[in-house]
Scaffold this motif. Structure first.
Motif, PDB file in Angstrom:
ATOM      1  N   ILE A  59     -34.348  11.346 -21.021  1.00 50.62           N
ATOM      2  CA  ILE A  59     -33.640  10.879 -21.886  1.00 50.62           C
ATOM      3  C   ILE A  59     -33.474   9.560 -21.749  1.00 50.62           C
ATOM      4  O   ILE A  59     -33.277   8.520 -22.550  1.00 50.62           O
ATOM      5  N   VAL A  60     -33.218   8.999 -20.581  1.00 52.37           N
ATOM      6  CA  VAL A  60     -32.709   7.486 -20.157  1.00 52.37           C
ATOM      7  C   VAL A  60     -34.240   6.519 -20.236  1.00 52.37           C
ATOM      8  O   VAL A  60     -35.010   7.017 -19.488  1.00 52.37           O
ATOM      9  N   ARG A  61     -34.099   5.560 -20.783  1.00 50.60           N
ATOM     10  CA  ARG A  61     -35.226   4.659 -20.915  1.00 50.60           C
ATOM     11  C   ARG A  61     -35.265   3.828 -19.582  1.00 50.60           C
ATOM     12  O   ARG A  61     -34.343   3.936 -18.873  1.00 50.60           O
ATOM     13  N   ARG A  62     -36.623   3.328 -19.130  1.00 52.05           N
ATOM     14  CA  ARG A  62     -36.703   2.478 -17.990  1.00 52.05           C
ATOM     15  C   ARG A  62     -35.796   1.682 -17.953  1.00 52.05           C
ATOM     16  O   ARG A  62     -35.770   0.485 -19.089  1.00 52.05           O
ATOM     17  N   GLY A  63     -35.272   1.316 -16.776  1.00 47.89           N
ATOM     18  CA  GLY A  63     -34.278   0.238 -16.799  1.00 47.89           C
ATOM     19  C   GLY A  63     -32.743   0.655 -17.221  1.00 47.89           C
ATOM     20  O   GLY A  63     -31.753  -0.157 -17.057  1.00 47.89           O
ATOM     21  N   GLY A  64     -32.407   1.624 -17.892  1.00 50.40           N
ATOM     22  CA  GLY A  64     -31.166   2.284 -18.317  1.00 50.40           C
ATOM     23  C   GLY A  64     -30.405   2.348 -16.929  1.00 50.40           C
ATOM     24  O   GLY A  64     -31.094   2.702 -16.007  1.00 50.40           O
ATOM     25  N   THR A  65     -29.084   2.525 -17.336  1.00 55.98           N
ATOM     26  CA  THR A  65     -28.125   2.901 -16.428  1.00 55.98           C
ATOM     27  C   THR A  65     -27.567   4.164 -16.306  1.00 55.98           C
ATOM     28  O   THR A  65     -27.293   4.777 -17.340  1.00 55.98           O
ATOM     29  N   LEU A  66     -27.596   4.907 -15.020  1.00 51.73           N
ATOM     30  CA  LEU A  66     -26.594   5.962 -14.767  1.00 51.73           C
ATOM     31  C   LEU A  66     -25.388   5.823 -14.113  1.00 51.73           C
ATOM     32  O   LEU A  66     -25.577   4.842 -13.099  1.00 51.73           O
ATOM     33  N   ALA A  67     -24.171   6.126 -14.578  1.00 55.27           N
ATOM     34  CA  ALA A  67     -22.827   5.684 -14.103  1.00 55.27           C
ATOM     35  C   ALA A  67     -21.992   7.055 -13.971  1.00 55.27           C
ATOM     36  O   ALA A  67     -21.763   7.596 -14.872  1.00 55.27           O
ATOM     37  N   ASN A  72     -16.812   0.273 -28.423  1.00 58.32           N
ATOM     38  CA  ASN A  72     -17.151  -1.353 -28.894  1.00 58.32           C
ATOM     39  C   ASN A  72     -18.173  -2.114 -27.982  1.00 58.32           C
ATOM     40  O   ASN A  72     -18.587  -2.889 -28.481  1.00 58.32           O
ATOM     41  N   ASP A  73     -18.519  -1.260 -26.995  1.00 58.86           N
ATOM     42  CA  ASP A  73     -19.745  -1.999 -25.967  1.00 58.86           C
ATOM     43  C   ASP A  73     -21.156  -1.363 -26.456  1.00 58.86           C
ATOM     44  O   ASP A  73     -22.188  -1.719 -25.847  1.00 58.86           O
ATOM     45  N   PHE A  74     -21.075  -0.465 -27.483  1.00 61.84           N
ATOM     46  CA  PHE A  74     -22.592   0.402 -27.525  1.00 61.84           C
ATOM     47  C   PHE A  74     -22.395   0.378 -28.913  1.00 61.84           C
ATOM     48  O   PHE A  74     -21.531   0.741 -30.047  1.00 61.84           O
ATOM     49  N   ASP A  75     -23.823   0.403 -29.679  1.00 60.96           N
ATOM     50  CA  ASP A  75     -24.023   0.506 -31.152  1.00 60.96           C
ATOM     51  C   ASP A  75     -23.700   2.133 -31.577  1.00 60.96           C
ATOM     52  O   ASP A  75     -22.938   2.452 -32.546  1.00 60.96           O
ATOM     53  N   MET A 128     -27.459   3.989 -21.541  1.00 62.68           N
ATOM     54  CA  MET A 128     -26.550   4.298 -20.447  1.00 62.68           C
ATOM     55  C   MET A 128     -26.262   5.992 -20.561  1.00 62.68           C
ATOM     56  O   MET A 128     -25.785   6.191 -21.710  1.00 62.68           O
ATOM     57  N   VAL A 129     -25.948   6.354 -19.487  1.00 54.54           N
ATOM     58  CA  VAL A 129     -25.588   7.777 -19.494  1.00 54.54           C
ATOM     59  C   VAL A 129     -24.425   7.666 -18.230  1.00 54.54           C
ATOM     60  O   VAL A 129     -24.438   7.257 -17.174  1.00 54.54           O
ATOM     61  N   VAL A 130     -23.134   8.321 -18.683  1.00 54.08           N
ATOM     62  CA  VAL A 130     -22.284   8.146 -17.745  1.00 54.08           C
ATOM     63  C   VAL A 130     -21.328   9.680 -17.689  1.00 54.08           C
ATOM     64  O   VAL A 130     -21.757  10.470 -18.525  1.00 54.08           O
ATOM     65  N   ALA A 131     -20.663   9.914 -16.861  1.00 56.08           N
ATOM     66  CA  ALA A 131     -19.784  10.975 -16.408  1.00 56.08           C
ATOM     67  C   ALA A 131     -18.767  10.633 -15.583  1.00 56.08           C
ATOM     68  O   ALA A 131     -18.673  10.187 -14.634  1.00 56.08           O
ATOM     69  N   GLY A 132     -17.348  10.978 -16.275  1.00 52.81           N
ATOM     70  CA  GLY A 132     -16.190  10.553 -15.662  1.00 52.81           C
ATOM     71  C   GLY A 132     -15.597  11.969 -15.211  1.00 52.81           C
ATOM     72  O   GLY A 132     -15.190  12.685 -16.250  1.00 52.81           O
ATOM     73  N   GLN A 133     -15.427  12.123 -14.058  1.00 51.26           N
ATOM     74  CA  GLN A 133     -14.702  13.288 -13.462  1.00 51.26           C
ATOM     75  C   GLN A 133     -15.372  14.539 -14.154  1.00 51.26           C
ATOM     76  O   GLN A 133     -14.794  15.683 -14.444  1.00 51.26           O
ATOM     77  N   HIS A 169     -28.245  -3.689 -17.463  1.00 48.65           N
ATOM     78  CA  HIS A 169     -29.291  -4.484 -17.954  1.00 48.65           C
ATOM     79  C   HIS A 169     -29.682  -4.089 -19.399  1.00 48.65           C
ATOM     80  O   HIS A 169     -29.831  -2.967 -19.596  1.00 48.65           O
ATOM     81  N   GLY A 170     -30.272  -5.031 -20.214  1.00 46.99           N
ATOM     82  CA  GLY A 170     -30.792  -4.590 -21.478  1.00 46.99           C
ATOM     83  C   GLY A 170     -29.775  -4.248 -22.650  1.00 46.99           C
ATOM     84  O   GLY A 170     -28.742  -4.398 -22.691  1.00 46.99           O
ATOM     85  N   PRO A 171     -30.579  -3.701 -23.662  1.00 52.27           N
ATOM     86  CA  PRO A 171     -29.902  -3.189 -24.895  1.00 52.27           C
ATOM     87  C   PRO A 171     -28.872  -2.182 -24.395  1.00 52.27           C
ATOM     88  O   PRO A 171     -28.489  -1.648 -23.289  1.00 52.27           O
ATOM     89  N   ARG A 172     -27.689  -2.242 -25.668  1.00 52.88           N
ATOM     90  CA  ARG A 172     -26.821  -1.227 -25.599  1.00 52.88           C
ATOM     91  C   ARG A 172     -26.703  -0.614 -26.986  1.00 52.88           C
ATOM     92  O   ARG A 172     -25.701  -0.724 -27.859  1.00 52.88           O
ATOM     93  N   ASN A 173     -27.737   0.297 -27.252  1.00 56.46           N
ATOM     94  CA  ASN A 173     -28.027   0.689 -28.444  1.00 56.46           C
ATOM     95  C   ASN A 173     -27.119   2.279 -28.458  1.00 56.46           C
ATOM     96  O   ASN A 173     -26.405   2.525 -29.128  1.00 56.46           O
ATOM     97  N   LEU A 174     -27.693   3.205 -27.420  1.00 57.26           N
ATOM     98  CA  LEU A 174     -27.072   4.371 -27.196  1.00 57.26           C
ATOM     99  C   LEU A 174     -26.369   4.568 -25.792  1.00 57.26           C
ATOM    100  O   LEU A 174     -27.035   4.517 -24.826  1.00 57.26           O
ATOM    101  N   LEU A 175     -25.288   5.191 -25.941  1.00 53.57           N
ATOM    102  CA  LEU A 175     -24.575   5.647 -24.520  1.00 53.57           C
ATOM    103  C   LEU A 175     -24.239   7.133 -24.771  1.00 53.57           C
ATOM    104  O   LEU A 175     -23.827   7.452 -25.919  1.00 53.57           O
ATOM    105  N   VAL A 176     -24.666   7.844 -23.861  1.00 52.96           N
ATOM    106  CA  VAL A 176     -24.150   9.042 -23.818  1.00 52.96           C
ATOM    107  C   VAL A 176     -23.184   9.555 -22.496  1.00 52.96           C
ATOM    108  O   VAL A 176     -23.677   9.095 -21.434  1.00 52.96           O
TER     109      VAL A 176
END
Length: 292
Positions: free
Chosen positions: A128-136, A56-59, A106-111, A34-41
């Motif tokens: 570091i993650v904003r309120r409402g931000g996603t962990l995947a 392409n999904d985040f600034d 959004m913060v992600v970790a694949g394998q 949900h919400g903005p897609r400015n920064l992904l880590v």
């Protein structure tokens, strides 16, 4: 993550033979967000496949990894022209001082999530993650030869047999058990995270998509490619260190643990050559959570 940080580990082979992730996985994650897609880590970014796929999904995308070799591989695989909004930094997931408080959407970790030090990680994620931000976080376990039950059984016996000539003793724990458990052992603190969602898949051996759950990861590979994929396992690297005198047959050696494993598989299944193609699927686990 010490194995992948070693100079003797082949980061190029890891990049070449490790599976990538389908768009359906990213779509599932982005649909949850949900919400903005400015920064992904991207934590434990390895050779950068996730960072590039979501660029392409985040600034702005920042990939981090404690391995200098992996960061070098990521940078060499990522065109600054095609991926101008992606950068890579050598850093521990638990210590990201260059990322501002509450700036991450959004913060992600694949394998990679099975390597983290969670008593240290969770406070840093809260910071570091904003309120409402996603962990995947997601990971995949052993692959299954979906049309060949005997091959799958033999692979498991060699992968987890505790004889020192097999791979079982060389897995890092508890990390490997976390992967085998589809990341169920990773539990975001309820005071900081909500809307926890899990998406799992356990392959079957009655053909394609004969397993249970949501399939994300499958591939058709030559037998020879399957062998090289197994050689990217951290347990194989540990086995190599314990058996420095044993080389793989393709390079003039007498045959390593992977050659022995596949000799038994070939005999059981009657596979004709290393050029033969087989369908494989990976068991997987995806953890999603939202910052309170």
């Amino acid at each position: 993550m010490a194995t992948f940080a070693k100079s003797t580990f082949s980061h190029a082979s890891y990049a070449a033979f490790r599976p990538s992730y389908p768009r359906s996985l990213y779509t599932t994650i982005l649909s949850y967000h949900h919400g903005p897609r400015n920064l992904l880590v991207d934590l434990g970014c390895g050779h950068g496949v996730v960072a590039r796929s979501l660029s392409n999904d985040f600034d702005h995308v920042i990939g981090t990894d404690p391995s200098a070799g992996m960061i070098a591989q990521a940078k060499s695989s990522t065109s600054s022209t095609d991926f101008a909004n992606v950068e890579f930094r050598e850093a521990l997931a638990e210590d990201l001082p260059f990322i501002a408080d509450g700036s991450v959407d959004m913060v992600v970790a694949g394998q990679a999530a099975h390597w983290f030090d969670y008593p240290r990680l969770w406070p840093e994620m809260r910071r570091i993650v904003r309120r409402g931000g996603t962990l995947a976080f997601w990971g995949y376990k052993d692959h299954v030869f979906v049309d060949y039950p005997a091959a799958t059984r033999i692979l498991m016996e060699w992968a987890y047999g505790m004889d020192k000539e097999r791979l079982g003793p060389y897995w890092s724990q508890p990390g490997r058990s976390i992967v085998e458990g589809k990341l169920r052992a990773i539990m975001p603190p309820a005071e900081d995270w909500e809307d926890e969602t899990r998406v799992d898949y356990e392959p079957g051996t009655r053909g394609k998509e004969s397993g249970e759950g949501t399939l994300f990861m499958s591939r058709r590979l030559r037998v020879g490619e399957c062998k090289e994929y197994v050689r990217t396992w951290s347990a194989y690297h540990g086995w190599q260190e314990a058996h420095p005198e044993v080389g793989k047959r393709a390079e003039g050696g007498k045959g390593d643990v992977v050659d022995a494993m596949f000799d038994e598989i070939v005999q059981a299944e009657g596979w004709e050559s290393e050029e033969m193609e087989v369908d494989i699927e990976w068991g997987s686990g995806l953890l999603l959570a939202r910052r309170r």
